[in-house]
Design an enzyme around this catalytic site. Structure first.
Site, mmCIF file in Angstrom:
data_model
loop_
_atom_site.group_PDB
_atom_site.id
_atom_site.type_symbol
_atom_site.label_atom_id
_atom_site.label_comp_id
_atom_site.label_asym_id
_atom_site.label_seq_id
_atom_site.Cartn_x
_atom_site.Cartn_y
_atom_site.Cartn_z
ATOM 1 N N ASP A 256 0.783 -0.569 0.133
ATOM 2 C CA ASP A 256 -0.442 0.147 0.002
ATOM 3 C C ASP A 256 1.032 1.407 0.252
ATOM 4 O O ASP A 256 1.796 0.763 0.746
ATOM 5 C CB ASP A 256 -0.249 0.387 1.330
ATOM 6 N N ASP A 257 0.175 2.264 -0.188
ATOM 7 C CA ASP A 257 0.817 3.945 -0.045
ATOM 8 C C ASP A 257 1.791 4.302 -0.918
ATOM 9 O O ASP A 257 1.886 5.452 -1.282
ATOM 10 C CB ASP A 257 1.352 4.291 1.141
ATOM 11 N N HIS A 306 -5.504 2.824 -4.364
ATOM 12 C CA HIS A 306 -5.856 2.728 -2.532
ATOM 13 C C HIS A 306 -6.602 4.389 -2.116
ATOM 14 O O HIS A 306 -5.324 5.245 -1.510
ATOM 15 C CB HIS A 306 -4.153 2.649 -1.813
ATOM 16 N N HIS A 310 -5.455 9.556 0.691
ATOM 17 C CA HIS A 310 -5.222 9.189 1.627
ATOM 18 C C HIS A 310 -5.685 9.608 2.633
ATOM 19 O O HIS A 310 -5.833 9.533 2.987
ATOM 20 C CB HIS A 310 -4.210 8.962 1.840
ATOM 21 N N HIS A 397 3.961 -2.146 3.030
ATOM 22 C CA HIS A 397 3.522 -0.655 3.092
ATOM 23 C C HIS A 397 5.454 -1.150 1.654
ATOM 24 O O HIS A 397 6.309 -0.961 2.459
ATOM 25 C CB HIS A 397 4.076 0.225 3.122
HETATM 26 NI NI NI Z 1 -3.010 3.239 3.375
#
Ligand code: NI
Length: 445
Positions: A256-257, A306, A310, A397
């Site tokens: 993620d991210d 995603h 955020h 991540h």
């Molecule tokens: Ni995230």
């Protein structure tokens, strides 16, 4: 009798001291003074041994043991003896043999470095002390210690593709009745996989991967099984096994991210290990890492959504949620030419508004590595390896260096433990799931 002894001694000492101070008062020559002191101490010792030793004799040191340390030396230790100022250590090859003094120590422990591998030795200890520092204790009980057999040498490994077995061979160790064979596990600990009385061992291999083995000789000392020193490691990379996908356990690693500065190294590692993963990207980061995103996609990994920046989607209205989704879809499509099929809500946060507006299946996770929190390679590896099972979706991540470092170790480990690393969409497909818009999935077993 003992009381008389004490009085006699006290009297004698007084006389000697008075005499000593008198003679010193007469200005005796320096050399004479030395001679005088020497003579006096001899007299004292002599007198004390006549009257005082019996009285001052302390009991034998207790609980003596002899154990090997990591250097295969024997550590002899015993309970501290009150009143003892030092200890004398004696050694013999067997209980009835002649015990010879091998050293003295002020501590209640002694390291015997003068030992051979795979041998038995006996030890006794006497304490020295008493009120005048010259009395000795009774000698202790005997402690028996065993050093370990030496390690086997020339341990080597080879893979036989026809039998799908790794064969290990080594040279024999004198005094060994059998050998234990160990495999090094992902955590670095040793797992015993077999026992043999020969100097070779074959073990079946199910998955391609890198395997590490060590061997230890096993001796029999006084009816007690004694595992000898571990050999050096032998390492073998097995690659000759056809990977029949249906035999393997499937899981999905997800990141993620990102994209971020560590994404490329992660993708390179996955590619080198014939593995795929799913990257839940932030639309706001995509243009800064367009080359990496393009490389990730063209390597066959799944690019998923995603959100754009955020936010917790649960705090947005329907239009806000849609905008977060659409902007990221557009940013990704601009680079890869494909629209993401799956999404993961930031923080995993979901409510009905989110369900109704994301327009994609929602993918959370069954294993949270907490990599963002620990920022620890080891903790991240352990979080996966201590919990992983077929059908898991694993959360990491790709914006943290320790995560990237963990992945470089984790992927080969998972491969040799029989896992196929696939995208979330591939995992769903092989498990027969049709992923639906607005539905949440946390694992796909
Ligand atoms: Ni995230």
């Amino acid at each position: 009798m003992k009381t008389i002894g004490r009085k006699v001694i006290a009297l004698l000492i007084s006389v000697i001291l008075i005499y000593g101070s008198l003679t010193a008062g007469y200005g005796a020559e320096k050399e004479c003074s030395y001679v005088y002191n020497d003579v006096m101490s001899k007299i004292l010792t002599e007198v004390c041994s006549m009257f005082y030793v019996e009285e001052d004799m302390i009991s034998a040191p207790k609980n003596i043991t002899a154990k090997t340390d990591s250097h295969n030396q024997l550590i002899i230790s015993w309970d501290v003896k009150k009143g003892a100022s030092s200890y004398v250590v004696y050694k013999a090859e067997n209980k009835n043999g002649e015990f010879v003094k091998i050293g003295d120590t002020k501590k209640a422990r002694f390291i015997d470095k003068n030992v051979a591998n795979g041998k038995r030795y006996c030890y006794k200890v006497r304490a020295l002390g008493g009120k005048l520092g010259i009395a000795g204790s009774k000698v202790s009980k005997i402690a028996t210690g065993y050093t370990k057999l030496p390690a086997v040498s020339k341990l080597s490994s080879g893979f036989d593709a026809s039998t799908k077995k790794v064969k290990l061979t080594w040279t024999s160790v004198e005094g060994a009745s059998k050998y234990y064979v160990y495999k090094k596990t992902w955590s670095g600990s040793l797992s015993r996989i077999g026992t043999t009385s020969k100097t070779n061992f074959s073990t079946p291999i199910t998955w391609n991967g890198t395997y590490i083995y060590v061997v230890a000789p096993v001796g029999n000392a006084g009816g007690k099984e004694m595992i000898g020193l571990l050999s050096k490691e032998t390492k073998i990379k097995v690659s000759g096994i056809p990977e029949i996908s249906s035999n393997r356990k499937k899981i999905a690693l997800t990141f993620d991210d990102g994209p971020g500065p560590y994404t490329k190294a992660i993708v390179d590692c996955l590619n080198a290990n014939n593995s795929k993963a799913t990257f839940f990207v932030l639309g706001s980061r995509v243009s800064s890492y367009s080359g990496v995103l393009s490389y990730t996609y063209s390597s066959g990994h799944e690019i998923a959504n995603h959100s754009y920046s955020h936010p917790m989607l649960t705090g947005l209205n329907g239009d806000g949620i849609k905008a977060q989704m659409n902007n990221t879809d557009a940013a990704v499509k601009k680079i890869t030419g494909a629209t993401p099929k799956l999404m993961r809500p930031p923080g995993g946060a979901i409510n009905d508004k989110v369900r109704n507006n994301v327009g994609k299946p929602m993918i959370n996770w069954s294993i949270d590595t907490l990599d963002w929190k620990t920022r620890s390679k080891t903790a991240t590896i352990n979080a996966v390896m201590n919990n992983v099972r077929e059908g898991d979706i694993i959360l990491m991540h790709d914006i943290h260096r320790p995560t990237m470092e963990a992945v470089l170790e984790l992927v080969p480990i998972l491969r040799s433990e029989g896992y196929d690393l696939v995208t979330v969409s591939e995992l769903a497909k092989t498990k027969g799931y049709t992923l639906s818009k607005g539905c949440l999935y946390t694992s796909l077993r």
